[in-house]
Enzyme design. Structure first.
Site, PDB file in Angstrom:
ATOM      1  CE1 TYR A 152     -51.322 -55.777  49.495  1.00  0.00           C
ATOM      2  CE2 TYR A 152     -53.592 -55.909  50.489  1.00  0.00           C
ATOM      3  CZ  TYR A 152     -52.493 -56.437  50.077  1.00  0.00           C
ATOM      4  OH  TYR A 152     -52.676 -58.048  49.675  1.00  0.00           O
ATOM      5  CE  LYS A 156     -52.748 -57.015  46.218  1.00  0.00           C
ATOM      6  NZ  LYS A 156     -52.130 -58.140  45.252  1.00  0.00           N
TER       7      LYS A 156
END
Length: 245
Positions: A152, A156
């Site tokens: 994740y 990002k």
């Protein structure tokens, strides 16, 4: 509402639930025509029952051909796209040795490849018209690493880098590009599985964060661009109150 987005054509991905749904509703309440896109076809379809002009559609934003087709159809129907909110995202927690290649690829496809594909689809029109706003929904995980969040965080951090580069590419065409994070715990389907009890006590309805998205939708390259915005801070600033949660 003031109708500040009257006449704007907006596209919001991940619009079936949570922040994306709130942004779609807020844009429509301000007069925009909103194309609400999501894989969850049945859920996103219920947005058609909300006030304003919301046009829900199913979209698999990991499918390059489908993204191109859907965005071309929107441009053909609406004439242009003024605002793109790349909001769709997924998350999982696993130590790196437990992350399968398939899981890595799936998360990257949604969180990073999707915004690339959608931005690529709107780029020719926005550049030709020399107008537009691109808003990429990021996270604190885009600047700070988290335990068992390697996939994740990588997505990002990648989105932050993509956005910084795109801002330089789009500035000569008067198009703004910004990233935005909630800046405060918010109550969504994702936060229900990721937030500890102490954050659940202070989480806010995503609608409370939408004034920041409305403000960024009004920006061009002469205004706010190439910034990483904390939505809650901007909401407080717009209201003329303290930044403190």
């Amino acid at each position: 509402m003031s109708g500040v987005l009257d006449g704007k054509i907006a596209v919001v991905t991940g619009a079936a639930r949570g922040l994306g749904r709130a942004v779609a509703r807020a844009y429509a309440s301000e007069g925009a025509v909103v194309y609400a896109l999501d894989m969850l076809a049945d859920e996103v379809a219920t947005l058609a029952e909300e006030p304003g002009d919301i046009r829900p559609q199913r979209l698999d934003l990991t499918d390059a051909a489908e993204v191109a087709k859907v965005f071309a159809a929107i441009e053909a129907e609406a004439g242009r796209i003024d605002v793109l909110v790349n909001n769709a995202g997924i998350i999982f927690y696993n130590p790196v040795e437990a992350v399968s290649v398939a899981d890595w690829d799936r998360l990257m496809a949604v969180n990073l490849r999707g915004p690339f594909l959608c931005t690529r689809a709107v780029a020719p029109g926005m550049k030709a018209r020399r107008a537009g706003a691109i808003i990429n929904v990021s996270s604190n995980a885009g600047v700070v690493g988290g335990l068992d969040e390697s996939t994740y965080c990588a997505s990002k951090f990648g989105l932050e880098g993509l956005s910084r580069s795109l801002s330089h590419e789009f500035t000569p065409f008067n198009v703004s590009v910004n990233t935005i994070t909630p800046g405060h715990p918010m109550h969504t389907a994702m936060s229900e599985i990721t937030y500890p009890p102490e954050l659940r006590k202070i989480w806010k309805d995503p609608m409370e964060l939408t004034p920041a998205f409305i403000h960024l939708a009004l920006q061009d390259a002469s205004g706010i661009t190439d910034k990483r915005i904390r939505a809650w801070d901007m909401v407080q600033e717009l209201a003329g109150t303290s930044k403190a949660p």
